[in-house]
Enzyme design. Sequence first.
Site, short mmCIF file in Angstrom:
data_model
loop_
_atom_site.label_atom_id
_atom_site.label_comp_id
_atom_site.label_asym_id
_atom_site.label_seq_id
_atom_site.Cartn_x
_atom_site.Cartn_y
_atom_site.Cartn_z
N GLU A 105 -27.52 38.07 -5.83
CA GLU A 105 -26.69 38.01 -4.62
C GLU A 105 -26.61 39.45 -4.10
O GLU A 105 -27.19 39.79 -3.08
CB GLU A 105 -25.29 37.47 -4.95
N HIS B 248 -22.36 24.72 -5.79
CA HIS B 248 -21.89 26.11 -5.87
C HIS B 248 -20.63 26.25 -5.03
O HIS B 248 -20.69 26.56 -3.83
CB HIS B 248 -23.01 27.05 -5.40
#
Length: 340
Positions: free
Chosen positions: A197, A14
């Site tokens: 998130e 990521h």
Amino acid sequence: MEAFLRGLPKAELHVHIEGTLEPELLFEMAARNSVPLRYDDVDELRAAYRFSGLQDFLDVYNEGATVLQTSRDFTELAIAYLERAAADGVRRAEIFFDPQTHTERGIAMGAVVEGLAAGCAEAGARLGVSTGLIPCFVRHLPQESAMEALEAALAHREHLLGVGLDSTELGHPPSEFADVFARARSEGLHAVAHAGEEGPPEYISGALDLLGAERIDHGVRCLEHPALVARLRDDAVPLTVCPLSNVKLAVVARLEDHPLPKMIDAGLVVTINSDDPAYFGGYVGDNYVAVHEELGLDLAAMVALARASIEASFAAVEVKHRLLTDLETYIAATGGQAAG
Ligand code: ADE
Ligand code: ZN
């Protein structure tokens, strides 16, 4: 100890290549390409790296990306990232990029993908890092734009590992992008998506159910939903967690409050990543060191995180096997005290 954690063979799953653009290189490219900047120098730019949340950050990040103009710029960016990553023990990097952020400015898809691929090929071979490229569709643009980007990117299919979904999460549920993900998967591309998130746990289930996501990027808000945690655990869905990013974007107030230990205790498959290291003040090695020092994860837990990162990658079986063997060799050579 810090050296041991940095040296651990690991995968980074990521990282946004635009988020690895260090201020020095940004200024160099701006000068070379005659792109005007609002900042007088590198220090003034760095001082602007204080963010109240994801959108606040994205505005600065997208502005920074405007200096990227030519295939050479993308090549240099990939090389600069891989040099830093390799110094942090990264042996496999699955690299996100935002094609629409560039094509919307009139940059050709070929300059972006071929430029990045050339940097990955050169630096990957020189540094011993296996690489893959993952274009992410940006949520703030409609699915039609994502579909156009996918079709253009497919002209460079041999350089693509999968597709992802990023940018402004709140207000843009995964359902908006189901068709473009279906099309990408029909081309044999892997699927990942940012979810949970800033967005609610429902976006995580949506990414799994509607996009066919094989990994969830961030996913930290899953803990608000016990049934979702059970599903992620039972299906061993990897979550690519970015601790220092979560602090910088106020997803958590302080690193000491980060839910990573709870996620590990819940039996989730988690990996540690840097997200946008040039903006958040830490590459993947810094994230490993920080969670060890601030969250009390012992060496066995840290080794397990490195092992999970390799296992959760989309690398070919023989590459994974080689990296896992390298990891075990490293542990044995450094005393084996952390074999976990
Ligand atoms: N693009 C770059 N970094 C991101 C993040 N942390 N979340 C969503 N989109 C992003
Ligand atoms: Zn991200």
